[in-house]
Design a protein around this motif. Structure first.
Motif, mmCIF file in Angstrom:
data_model
loop_
_atom_site.group_PDB
_atom_site.id
_atom_site.type_symbol
_atom_site.label_atom_id
_atom_site.label_comp_id
_atom_site.label_asym_id
_atom_site.label_seq_id
_atom_site.Cartn_x
_atom_site.Cartn_y
_atom_site.Cartn_z
ATOM 1 N N VAL A 38 49.525 43.090 40.542
ATOM 2 C CA VAL A 38 48.680 42.154 41.358
ATOM 3 C C VAL A 38 47.296 42.105 40.521
ATOM 4 O O VAL A 38 46.710 40.893 40.207
ATOM 5 N N GLU A 39 46.929 43.290 40.278
ATOM 6 C CA GLU A 39 45.518 43.372 39.831
ATOM 7 C C GLU A 39 45.392 42.862 38.216
ATOM 8 O O GLU A 39 44.534 42.190 37.754
ATOM 9 N N ALA A 40 46.626 43.009 37.554
ATOM 10 C CA ALA A 40 46.531 42.528 36.170
ATOM 11 C C ALA A 40 46.816 40.832 36.187
ATOM 12 O O ALA A 40 45.921 40.511 35.444
ATOM 13 N N ALA A 41 47.211 40.468 37.126
ATOM 14 C CA ALA A 41 47.311 39.115 37.055
ATOM 15 C C ALA A 41 45.833 38.629 37.583
ATOM 16 O O ALA A 41 45.613 37.565 37.015
ATOM 17 N N GLU A 42 45.317 39.074 38.340
ATOM 18 C CA GLU A 42 43.863 38.800 38.787
ATOM 19 C C GLU A 42 42.947 38.793 37.544
ATOM 20 O O GLU A 42 42.091 37.814 37.346
ATOM 21 N N LEU A 43 43.251 39.815 36.670
ATOM 22 C CA LEU A 43 42.262 39.989 35.259
ATOM 23 C C LEU A 43 42.784 38.993 34.595
ATOM 24 O O LEU A 43 41.966 37.959 33.893
ATOM 25 N N VAL A 44 44.145 38.244 34.450
ATOM 26 C CA VAL A 44 44.408 37.170 33.458
ATOM 27 C C VAL A 44 43.916 35.917 34.038
ATOM 28 O O VAL A 44 43.438 34.991 33.230
ATOM 29 N N GLU A 45 43.838 35.850 35.310
ATOM 30 C CA GLU A 45 43.043 34.339 36.014
ATOM 31 C C GLU A 45 41.830 34.148 35.176
ATOM 32 O O GLU A 45 41.400 32.978 35.134
ATOM 33 N N HIS A 46 40.822 35.204 35.052
ATOM 34 C CA HIS A 46 39.668 34.882 34.480
ATOM 35 C C HIS A 46 39.505 34.223 33.221
ATOM 36 O O HIS A 46 38.803 33.782 32.577
ATOM 37 N N PHE A 47 40.835 34.427 32.503
ATOM 38 C CA PHE A 47 40.788 34.031 31.067
ATOM 39 C C PHE A 47 41.835 32.884 30.856
ATOM 40 O O PHE A 47 42.090 32.511 29.924
ATOM 41 N N GLN A 48 42.481 32.560 31.899
ATOM 42 C CA GLN A 48 43.702 31.498 31.779
ATOM 43 C C GLN A 48 43.288 30.317 31.225
ATOM 44 O O GLN A 48 44.335 29.928 30.254
ATOM 45 N N ALA A 59 29.990 35.003 30.739
ATOM 46 C CA ALA A 59 28.547 34.797 31.372
ATOM 47 C C ALA A 59 28.491 36.081 31.938
ATOM 48 O O ALA A 59 29.533 36.688 32.653
ATOM 49 N N PRO A 60 27.330 36.460 32.145
ATOM 50 C CA PRO A 60 26.991 37.900 33.036
ATOM 51 C C PRO A 60 27.892 37.921 34.200
ATOM 52 O O PRO A 60 28.564 39.139 34.423
ATOM 53 N N GLU A 61 27.968 37.071 35.037
ATOM 54 C CA GLU A 61 28.533 37.174 36.333
ATOM 55 C C GLU A 61 30.233 37.159 36.107
ATOM 56 O O GLU A 61 30.810 37.907 36.598
ATOM 57 N N LYS A 62 30.586 36.356 35.158
ATOM 58 C CA LYS A 62 32.115 36.464 34.921
ATOM 59 C C LYS A 62 32.427 37.752 34.295
ATOM 60 O O LYS A 62 33.447 38.120 34.772
ATOM 61 N N ARG A 63 31.610 38.382 33.432
ATOM 62 C CA ARG A 63 31.972 39.770 32.772
ATOM 63 C C ARG A 63 31.759 40.800 33.867
ATOM 64 O O ARG A 63 32.535 41.699 33.945
ATOM 65 N N ALA A 64 30.839 40.608 35.021
ATOM 66 C CA ALA A 64 31.137 41.469 36.170
ATOM 67 C C ALA A 64 32.254 41.561 36.758
ATOM 68 O O ALA A 64 32.923 42.618 37.384
ATOM 69 N N GLU A 65 32.856 40.190 36.977
ATOM 70 C CA GLU A 65 34.113 40.137 37.576
ATOM 71 C C GLU A 65 35.206 40.745 36.890
ATOM 72 O O GLU A 65 36.134 41.096 37.421
ATOM 73 N N VAL A 66 35.211 40.283 35.665
ATOM 74 C CA VAL A 66 36.210 41.150 34.639
ATOM 75 C C VAL A 66 36.288 42.546 34.792
ATOM 76 O O VAL A 66 37.318 43.019 34.950
ATOM 77 N N ALA A 67 34.934 43.061 34.616
ATOM 78 C CA ALA A 67 34.852 44.500 34.781
ATOM 79 C C ALA A 67 35.441 45.069 36.153
ATOM 80 O O ALA A 67 36.168 46.176 36.157
ATOM 81 N N ASP A 68 35.268 44.373 37.146
ATOM 82 C CA ASP A 68 35.742 44.983 38.315
ATOM 83 C C ASP A 68 37.345 44.760 38.315
ATOM 84 O O ASP A 68 38.001 45.710 38.774
ATOM 85 N N GLU A 69 37.842 43.746 37.736
ATOM 86 C CA GLU A 69 39.427 43.826 37.505
ATOM 87 C C GLU A 69 40.272 44.677 36.767
ATOM 88 O O GLU A 69 41.024 45.215 36.992
ATOM 89 N N ILE A 70 39.315 45.161 35.486
ATOM 90 C CA ILE A 70 39.682 45.977 34.387
ATOM 91 C C ILE A 70 39.631 47.518 35.407
ATOM 92 O O ILE A 70 40.629 48.289 35.207
ATOM 93 N N ALA A 71 38.777 47.553 36.131
ATOM 94 C CA ALA A 71 38.538 48.899 37.016
ATOM 95 C C ALA A 71 39.619 49.046 38.115
ATOM 96 O O ALA A 71 40.281 50.053 37.897
ATOM 97 N N ASP A 72 40.103 47.744 38.774
ATOM 98 C CA ASP A 72 41.108 47.858 39.487
ATOM 99 C C ASP A 72 42.592 48.218 38.929
ATOM 100 O O ASP A 72 43.207 49.090 39.113
ATOM 101 N N VAL A 73 42.648 47.676 37.544
ATOM 102 C CA VAL A 73 43.772 48.063 36.831
ATOM 103 C C VAL A 73 43.812 49.640 36.428
ATOM 104 O O VAL A 73 45.012 50.109 36.402
ATOM 105 N N LEU A 74 42.651 49.962 35.809
ATOM 106 C CA LEU A 74 42.588 51.315 35.557
ATOM 107 C C LEU A 74 42.982 52.245 36.648
ATOM 108 O O LEU A 74 43.466 53.413 36.467
ATOM 109 N N ILE A 75 42.479 51.904 37.871
ATOM 110 C CA ILE A 75 42.573 52.828 38.949
ATOM 111 C C ILE A 75 43.964 52.812 39.472
ATOM 112 O O ILE A 75 44.546 54.107 39.413
ATOM 113 N N TYR A 76 44.714 51.802 39.559
ATOM 114 C CA TYR A 76 46.183 51.624 39.718
ATOM 115 C C TYR A 76 47.021 52.512 38.630
ATOM 116 O O TYR A 76 47.962 53.200 39.018
#
Length: 107
Positions: A38-48, A59-76
């Motif tokens: 699920v988290e990997a799919a949320e990461l994909v959404e940012h680049f779809q 953009a900085p805001e988008k980069r921060a959102e992508v960083a959060d999704e990368i963190a979720d993927v790494l955590i799981y």
């Protein structure tokens, strides 16, 4: 909490975080891999619908959102490896060796 500087520290912090919330009983391989997906799919959404150029210039805001999704993927992924007793660094090293044999560099 100690600063997280490597995968071992991250793994230990996640163990502590989950234990404090009694979440270990939910963190089975099945549930963790589903959450990872699920988290990997949320990461994909940012680049779809981004062009290759747009994907490289977030953009900085988008980069921060992508960083959060990368963190979720790494955590799981870290939690899944921990539950299964797999050292992700060793596994990655072994996979690089396998890939070098499978996909040799041109001479």
């Amino acid at each position: 909490m100690n600063p997280i500087t490597d995968l071992t520290t991250l793994r230990d912090a996640l163990r502590e975080f989950c234990a404090a919330r009694d979440w270990h009983r939910y963190h089975t391989p099945k549930n963790l891999v589903m959450a990872l997906s699920v988290e990997a799919a949320e990461l994909v959404e940012h680049f779809q619908w981004a062009t290759p150029e747009e994907s490289l210039d977030l953009a900085p805001e988008k980069r921060a959102e992508v960083a959060d999704e990368i963190a979720d993927v790494l955590i799981y992924l870290t939690e899944l490896a921990d539950v299964l007793g797999i050292d992700p660094i060793s596994a990655a090293g072994e996979k690089i060796v396998k890939n070098a044999v499978k996909y040799p560099a041109p001479l």
